[in-house]
Design a protein around this motif. Structure first.
Motif, PDB file in Angstrom:
ATOM      1  N   GLY A  48       0.800  -1.224   0.000  1.00  0.00           N
ATOM      2  CA  GLY A  48       0.000   0.000   0.000  1.00  0.00           C
ATOM      3  C   GLY A  48       0.829   1.268   0.000  1.00  0.00           C
ATOM      4  O   GLY A  48       0.318   2.354   0.239  1.00  0.00           O
ATOM      5  N   VAL A  49       2.139   1.125  -0.267  1.00  0.00           N
ATOM      6  CA  VAL A  49       3.041   2.272  -0.289  1.00  0.00           C
ATOM      7  C   VAL A  49       2.840   3.072  -1.578  1.00  0.00           C
ATOM      8  O   VAL A  49       2.901   4.299  -1.571  1.00  0.00           O
ATOM      9  CB  VAL A  49       4.513   1.805  -0.153  1.00  0.00           C
ATOM     10  N   ILE A  50       2.601   2.358  -2.677  1.00  0.00           N
ATOM     11  CA  ILE A  50       2.257   2.983  -3.949  1.00  0.00           C
ATOM     12  C   ILE A  50       1.053   2.237  -4.509  1.00  0.00           C
ATOM     13  O   ILE A  50       0.768   1.116  -4.080  1.00  0.00           O
ATOM     14  CB  ILE A  50       3.419   2.959  -4.981  1.00  0.00           C
ATOM     15  N   ASP A  51       0.340   2.865  -5.446  1.00  0.00           N
ATOM     16  CA  ASP A  51      -0.782   2.156  -6.060  1.00  0.00           C
ATOM     17  C   ASP A  51      -0.384   1.672  -7.449  1.00  0.00           C
ATOM     18  O   ASP A  51       0.705   1.977  -7.933  1.00  0.00           O
ATOM     19  CB  ASP A  51      -2.041   3.021  -6.087  1.00  0.00           C
ATOM     20  N   GLU A  52      -1.265   0.914  -8.072  1.00  0.00           N
ATOM     21  CA  GLU A  52      -1.001   0.339  -9.393  1.00  0.00           C
ATOM     22  C   GLU A  52      -0.652   1.421 -10.418  1.00  0.00           C
ATOM     23  O   GLU A  52       0.215   1.230 -11.258  1.00  0.00           O
ATOM     24  CB  GLU A  52      -2.214  -0.456  -9.890  1.00  0.00           C
ATOM     25  N   PHE A  53      -1.334   2.554 -10.339  1.00  0.00           N
ATOM     26  CA  PHE A  53      -1.082   3.649 -11.273  1.00  0.00           C
ATOM     27  C   PHE A  53       0.341   4.185 -11.097  1.00  0.00           C
ATOM     28  O   PHE A  53       1.069   4.370 -12.064  1.00  0.00           O
ATOM     29  CB  PHE A  53      -2.115   4.763 -11.056  1.00  0.00           C
ATOM     30  N   GLU A  54       0.746   4.413  -9.849  1.00  0.00           N
ATOM     31  CA  GLU A  54       2.099   4.917  -9.573  1.00  0.00           C
ATOM     32  C   GLU A  54       3.171   3.918 -10.003  1.00  0.00           C
ATOM     33  O   GLU A  54       4.272   4.311 -10.378  1.00  0.00           O
ATOM     34  CB  GLU A  54       2.272   5.213  -8.072  1.00  0.00           C
ATOM     35  N   ALA A  55       2.858   2.630  -9.939  1.00  0.00           N
ATOM     36  CA  ALA A  55       3.824   1.597 -10.312  1.00  0.00           C
ATOM     37  C   ALA A  55       4.240   1.718 -11.775  1.00  0.00           C
ATOM     38  O   ALA A  55       5.285   1.201 -12.166  1.00  0.00           O
ATOM     39  CB  ALA A  55       3.263   0.206 -10.033  1.00  0.00           C
ATOM     40  N   GLY A  56       3.454   2.413 -12.578  1.00  0.00           N
ATOM     41  CA  GLY A  56       3.779   2.619 -13.979  1.00  0.00           C
ATOM     42  C   GLY A  56       4.761   3.757 -14.215  1.00  0.00           C
ATOM     43  O   GLY A  56       5.260   3.930 -15.327  1.00  0.00           O
ATOM     44  N   GLU A  57       5.067   4.516 -13.169  1.00  0.00           N
ATOM     45  CA  GLU A  57       6.023   5.612 -13.283  1.00  0.00           C
ATOM     46  C   GLU A  57       7.437   5.042 -13.364  1.00  0.00           C
ATOM     47  O   GLU A  57       7.677   3.900 -12.974  1.00  0.00           O
ATOM     48  CB  GLU A  57       5.915   6.543 -12.071  1.00  0.00           C
ATOM     49  N   PRO A  58       8.398   5.833 -13.827  1.00  0.00           N
ATOM     50  CA  PRO A  58       9.783   5.349 -13.848  1.00  0.00           C
ATOM     51  C   PRO A  58      10.248   4.990 -12.424  1.00  0.00           C
ATOM     52  O   PRO A  58      10.041   5.770 -11.488  1.00  0.00           O
ATOM     53  CB  PRO A  58      10.573   6.534 -14.393  1.00  0.00           C
TER      54      PRO A  58
END
Length: 130
Positions: A48-58
């Motif tokens: 829960g530190v990042i979400d699926e959307f953020e995981a797509g960032e570099p």
């Protein structure tokens, strides 16, 4: 009647580690939770530190943000592996100081899920009695 365990491992000396057996964690002071924890993006999402959307960032951008937030202490660019930050006393940031239990146990990273089957000495743990 269970026999009291008086063995005390030294985290730095793998030869002193205790052969793991079920139930051992119940009387341990969570020594394994003072070891560095390497995680991948999928672990960070589960935690829960990042979400699926953020995981797509570099990944480099994610690492920079998480380092600033004090969640990650290091990022290995070559292997895209993050190292979770620890408290000043060496404890994992997700370890409850009073109960010595993981506060995110159901969402814990794979490194923790697979310990002690994998790690510095597979099948052994750095048991220390509470």
């Amino acid at each position: 009647m269970k026999k009291a365990l008086i063995h005390h491992s030294d985290l730095e000396r793998l030869g002193s580690w205790f052969k793991y057996r079920a139930g051992l964690c119940d009387t341990c002071r969570a020594t394994c939770c003072t070891m560095p924890v390497e995680v991948k993006l999928s672990d960070l999402v589960r935690m829960g530190v990042i979400d699926e959307f953020e995981a797509g960032e570099p990944p480099k951008q994610i690492a920079k943000k998480l380092q600033k937030a004090g969640i990650v202490s290091h990022f290995n660019f070559k292997h895209c592996i993050f190292t979770l930050a620890q408290r000043a006393n060496g404890d994992c940031r997700y370890l409850d100081a009073q109960t010595r239990r993981c506060t995110i146990y159901e969402k814990r990273p794979n490194t923790c899920r697979n310990h002690p089957q994998i790690g510095p000495r597979p099948g052994f743990c750095a048991y220390q009695a509470r």
